[in-house]
Each structure stands twice: as C-alpha cells, then as structure tokens.
Design a protein around this motif. Structure first.
Motif, PDB file in Angstrom:
ATOM      1  N   UNK A 177       0.847  -1.204   0.000  1.00 22.50           N
ATOM      2  CA  UNK A 177       0.000   0.000   0.000  1.00 22.50           C
ATOM      3  C   UNK A 177       0.875   1.243   0.000  1.00 22.50           C
ATOM      4  N   UNK A 178       1.912   1.218   0.823  1.00 25.62           N
ATOM      5  CA  UNK A 178       2.824   2.372   0.920  1.00 25.62           C
ATOM      6  C   UNK A 178       3.567   2.577  -0.403  1.00 25.62           C
ATOM      7  N   UNK A 179       4.007   1.492  -0.993  1.00 29.73           N
ATOM      8  CA  UNK A 179       4.736   1.588  -2.266  1.00 29.73           C
ATOM      9  C   UNK A 179       3.876   2.254  -3.348  1.00 29.73           C
ATOM     10  N   UNK A 180       2.595   1.900  -3.374  1.00 28.61           N
ATOM     11  CA  UNK A 180       1.691   2.491  -4.378  1.00 28.61           C
ATOM     12  C   UNK A 180       1.435   3.965  -4.086  1.00 28.61           C
ATOM     13  N   UNK A 181       1.365   4.316  -2.796  1.00 30.97           N
ATOM     14  CA  UNK A 181       1.041   5.705  -2.429  1.00 30.97           C
ATOM     15  C   UNK A 181       2.237   6.639  -2.612  1.00 30.97           C
ATOM     16  N   UNK A 182       3.442   6.085  -2.543  1.00 32.11           N
ATOM     17  CA  UNK A 182       4.651   6.904  -2.514  1.00 32.11           C
ATOM     18  C   UNK A 182       4.781   7.918  -3.670  1.00 32.11           C
ATOM     19  N   UNK A 183       4.627   7.528  -4.945  1.00 35.07           N
ATOM     20  CA  UNK A 183       4.777   8.532  -6.014  1.00 35.07           C
ATOM     21  C   UNK A 183       3.766   9.673  -5.902  1.00 35.07           C
ATOM     22  N   UNK A 184       2.532   9.339  -5.566  1.00 32.89           N
ATOM     23  CA  UNK A 184       1.491  10.371  -5.450  1.00 32.89           C
ATOM     24  C   UNK A 184       1.845  11.334  -4.315  1.00 32.89           C
ATOM     25  N   UNK A 185       2.239  10.764  -3.183  1.00 34.94           N
ATOM     26  CA  UNK A 185       2.592  11.597  -2.030  1.00 34.94           C
ATOM     27  C   UNK A 185       3.817  12.461  -2.348  1.00 34.94           C
ATOM     28  N   UNK A 186       4.761  11.919  -3.085  1.00 37.52           N
ATOM     29  CA  UNK A 186       5.962  12.694  -3.460  1.00 37.52           C
ATOM     30  C   UNK A 186       5.560  13.970  -4.204  1.00 37.52           C
ATOM     31  N   UNK A 187       4.634  13.835  -5.143  1.00 41.54           N
ATOM     32  CA  UNK A 187       4.201  15.017  -5.904  1.00 41.54           C
ATOM     33  C   UNK A 187       3.383  15.976  -5.040  1.00 41.54           C
ATOM     34  N   UNK A 188       2.619  15.445  -4.095  1.00 42.30           N
ATOM     35  CA  UNK A 188       1.860  16.332  -3.194  1.00 42.30           C
ATOM     36  C   UNK A 188       2.836  17.135  -2.333  1.00 42.30           C
ATOM     37  N   UNK A 189       3.844  16.457  -1.790  1.00 47.93           N
ATOM     38  CA  UNK A 189       4.838  17.138  -0.949  1.00 47.93           C
ATOM     39  C   UNK A 189       5.545  18.216  -1.770  1.00 47.93           C
ATOM     40  N   UNK A 190       5.938  17.864  -2.974  1.00 48.96           N
ATOM     41  CA  UNK A 190       6.668  18.820  -3.822  1.00 48.96           C
ATOM     42  C   UNK A 190       5.838  20.065  -4.109  1.00 48.96           C
ATOM     43  N   UNK A 191       4.525  19.909  -4.176  1.00 46.65           N
ATOM     44  CA  UNK A 191       3.647  21.042  -4.485  1.00 46.65           C
ATOM     45  C   UNK A 191       3.117  21.768  -3.260  1.00 46.65           C
ATOM     46  N   UNK A 192       3.516  21.312  -2.075  1.00 44.13           N
ATOM     47  CA  UNK A 192       2.981  21.928  -0.846  1.00 44.13           C
ATOM     48  C   UNK A 192       3.889  23.040  -0.331  1.00 44.13           C
ATOM     49  N   UNK A 193       3.284  24.158   0.127  1.00 44.57           N
ATOM     50  CA  UNK A 193       4.099  25.244   0.690  1.00 44.57           C
ATOM     51  C   UNK A 193       4.697  24.832   2.035  1.00 44.57           C
ATOM     52  N   UNK A 194       5.810  25.492   2.443  1.00 47.30           N
ATOM     53  CA  UNK A 194       6.459  25.132   3.719  1.00 47.30           C
ATOM     54  C   UNK A 194       5.509  25.135   4.909  1.00 47.30           C
ATOM     55  N   UNK A 195       4.561  26.095   4.933  1.00 44.81           N
ATOM     56  CA  UNK A 195       3.643  26.169   6.084  1.00 44.81           C
ATOM     57  C   UNK A 195       2.844  24.868   6.252  1.00 44.81           C
ATOM     58  N   UNK A 196       2.426  24.296   5.133  1.00 45.91           N
ATOM     59  CA  UNK A 196       1.646  23.044   5.182  1.00 45.91           C
ATOM     60  C   UNK A 196       2.541  21.898   5.659  1.00 45.91           C
TER      61      UNK A 196
END
Lengths: 101, 331
Positions: free
Chosen positions: B223-242
């Motif tokens: 489950x984690x392996x599948x979620x990892x790429x999506x989460x990577x892009x979310x983190x990359x697009x998130x501002x420091x405050x978030x």
C-alpha cells in the motif's frame, strides 16, 4: 477454433473464476493499443449487464486477453489445469505471429 | 450513512476507466469523479462513456476549473451529460492548478470570484435562463440554451484554502475537501460549516466530501509503495507552512523536490517518509484505512472519496474496499 467454441472447453463451474482472472489480466495490461474498439465495447456491455461470466461474455474476455497478453493468458489456463484451452491459445498465438510476419 | 466516491484519472484509455467505473458501481460506490487535466484524456468524453455503461452511479468532473473552458461551454457539456444519464450528473469545479494552467498560457486571477461567477452562470443556464452577465471575470451578452434541461444539477466545489472552503459551504451543494489528514479535514469542515451558516443552510443541505489520496492493500508495504509517487508530488507542491504543520522536515522536502525536478524518481520516491505518507494519504491495510475513515467521518464528512492511486492493482483494491471497508460504514 473460435472463441465461443473455446469457452465450451471450460467447465461451467470455472467460468466465474476465469472471468475475474481475465478481467484482471486485461485491465493490468500495458498493451492497451492492441484492444480493438468493438471488442472493448462488447466487453464493457457484458460487464454492464452482469454477463461477463456468460458464454459470450467469457468469449470476449478470452479474445481480449489473447490479443493483449497472449503468454499470460496461456499460462493462466495451464495453472488452472485446462491444458486443452492452453493448447488452443498457443495455436492462436502461432497464427497471430505468422500473420504479423 | 457515509457515501463512498471514487476518483479516476483518464490517463488510461476509456475502456479501462469505464471497466473500473462499472466495477465501482457494482461494489457500492455512489459517486464517480473524473479528473480534468489537459495532459490526460478529455473529462467530458470520458464521463459520456461512463454514463453509457453505468446504471446508477452519480458522476462528475473532479474537478474542472473556470479558466480553460468558458463556463457556458462547461454548462453545455454537463447539461448534455445529464441527457445521457438523467439525474446522475454533478458539476465539480475549483480554482484549478496554477502550474498546469500556466503551461497552456492561461492567466488566472481572482480565483474566488471566478469560481463564484462560473457557478452563477452555470446555474442560470441550467435553469433555462437567458444569461446577460456582467461579472468581474466573466461577461455574457445573452447566452441561452436551445434545449431544455431536466431536473437540478448539483454543484460541488473543490476547495483547500479557507476562503474557497467558506464559498463552497455557502454556495455549493457539495464541498470536495482536498485533504487526507484528520487535522486538515477538521479545519476544512469548520471553514465550510461557516459558509453553510452564512447561507442559513443546515449541514445536511451540503454533501461534505474528503477527497483523499488513497492506497489500500492487504500488505502495508505494498500500500505504501503504491502511495509513494502520489505523495511525493503532493509534498513537492505543498508550501512550507503546510509541511511544517505536519512536522515534515523541510530539508527532506527540498531534497525530494530537487530530485523530481531532475526526473530522478528513484531518489525522489526514496525521500518520501512515513510522516509524509501519513499526512497526505489514507494508506494501509483495510483495517488501517477503516480507522482513518472513521476518524474523518466523526469530523463531519458525508462522503469519502477514494482518490489516486487507490492501490497497486486498482481492480483488486476496489474489491478489497468493497468487501472490507464499505460494509463497516453501512448503517
């Protein structure tokens, strides 16, 4: 042998299990461009009407899986201990390969 | 009863996505959301195919924006879909992804006003009105459809920021909260509720949905392996405050962002930490997902949207959600 004839070689009690396995095989395939539009529509119509486990539904799934994932389809029937079906798929693969050449 | 929705990205050919939609419908999902990004296949064509091959699932854009397509044409597309599947269509609209829109040269500005005006135009057209509209962003000199629309078409607003959440509560028939973590959803529900109060509506008037990044598997690791790429892009697009709010190491996030920029996906994905997965996805075994969904439900959501990636194998993940997760929320 055409696909509806091929389905007749499969015991009816295994149609449900095989239908599920073939759908999985088709949806997981990366060879999407090999799916003919008309066959895709036939498959979807059977799915919509809950007929994927019927003779015609299974025939469509068999045809799609042989077009998209021939080796995997053949192996699936070997694992299911249906060597006659696997042999028929092998023959279809040979025909497809010859036609491609 | 908590409703379940499912999101698909039309990066796959129509027949795959429609097959998943049929499966989702048969597995107890009530809503189907199709994302709208120009890099993928067209959302309305995809929805039309889904409309033809499904019988009862409600579906809509998840979400479109007011910029790339004029609201009049958006209303036309949704109204036509409503003829294909009467009473099963909703409009999902939000501010849009700035980066994607800039890539096609679309200038954005005043997102709240744009979304609000687009909805206003949409509703008037659906009501059969002749729309002469003088908004700040949109102007129409007299737009009217030459065909009748049967029934009402609900509008869901995709929201993340405080003002858009308030607008969503105030104006929308539904709110699509773009978040997976309870603290984010709690905040969003409060802001949306403020809007609901301002409009003198009751909470039950508005369908509040947590639109999550979701990944389920019998094995946590998968489950984690599948979620990892999506989460990577979310983190990359998130501002420091978030990121700071979720206790995420900013240096790690920078490292991840830099790797993604270089298309070094191996390094980027290996930079994803368990904290990131926890903050930006609902991920794990069925029991773990049930626990998180129950937590979100207590915060006031009425719909839970299973968003990308869903699982390592989408068909098997839908089966798993159907057999293990959804039954836990049926009253």
């Amino acid at each position: 042998m055409d696909y509806p004839e091929l389905v007749k070689l499969i015991p009816a009690e295994k149609w449900g299990l095989i239908s599920d396995q073939l759908i999985n095989l088709i949806l997981a395939s990366k060879n999407e461009e090999k799916m003919p539009r008309q066959l895709a529509d036939t498959m979807l119509l059977h799915m919509k009407n809950g007929n994927s486990e019927s003779k015609s539904g299974l025939a469509a799934l068999l045809e799609a899986s042989v077009l998209l994932e021939p080796e995997k389809a053949m192996n699936a029937f070997c694992e299911l201990q249906l060597p006659t079906v696997a042999e028929q798929i092998k023959a279809k693969i040979a025909t497809m390969t010859a036609e491609a050449i | 009863m908590l409703k379940f929705g499912i999101e698909f990205v039309p990066k796959d050919p129509y027949w795959k996505l429609v097959a998943y939609a049929i499966q989702a419908e048969n597995c107890g999902f009530s809503y189907l959301w199709i994302t709208d990004h120009f890099v993928n296949r067209n959302v309305y064509v995809t929805l039309a195919a889904a409309a033809i091959y499904t019988n009862k699932i409600t579906f809509g854009t998840g979400v479109t924006n007011p910029w790339l397509v004029n609201p009049v044409i958006t209303a036309q597309a949704i109204a036509t879909l409503n003829e294909l599947a009467p009473g099963r269509v909703v409009l999902g609209i939000g501010a849009g992804d700035k980066t994607t829109l800039e890539a096609v040269g679309v200038k954005t500005g005043k997102p709240l006003t744009a979304v609000n005006e687009a909805i206003d135009i949409f509703r008037k057209l659906i009501n059969g009105e002749n729309v002469a509209y003088q908004g700040e962003v949109f102007k129409t000199a007299g737009a009217k459809f030459n065909f009748k629309i049967q029934g009402k078409i609900p509008v869901y607003i995709g929201a993340q920021g405080p003002k858009m959440l308030e607008l969503a509560g105030k104006t929308g028939d539904g709110v699509l909260i773009n978040a997976s973590h309870p603290s984010d959803v709690e905040y969003a529900v409060k802001r949306a509720s403020k809007g609901i109060q301002q409009a003198n509506k009751t909470p039950s008037d508005v369908d509040i949905a947590a639109y999550t990044s979701f990944s389920v598997n019998k094995e946590l690791k998968k489950a984690v392996k599948a979620a990892t790429p999506v989460v990577a892009f979310i983190v990359a697009g998130s501002p420091p405050s978030v990121l700071e709010k979720h206790g995420i190491d900013l240096a790690k996030a920078d490292e991840l962002r830099a790797a993604l920029k270089k298309n070094d996906f191996g390094k980027a994905f290996s930079s994803v930490t368990p904290e990131m997965i926890n903050a930006f996805s609902v991920c794990g075994t069925p029991d773990m997902c049930i626990e998180r969904i129950a937590e979100l439900r207590k915060l006031g959501i009425s719909q839970f949207v299973v968003g990308s990636p869903i699982g390592a194998n989408v068909k098997k993940a839908i089966d798993l959600i159907s057999s293990k997760v959804i039954p836990q929320f049926v009253e």
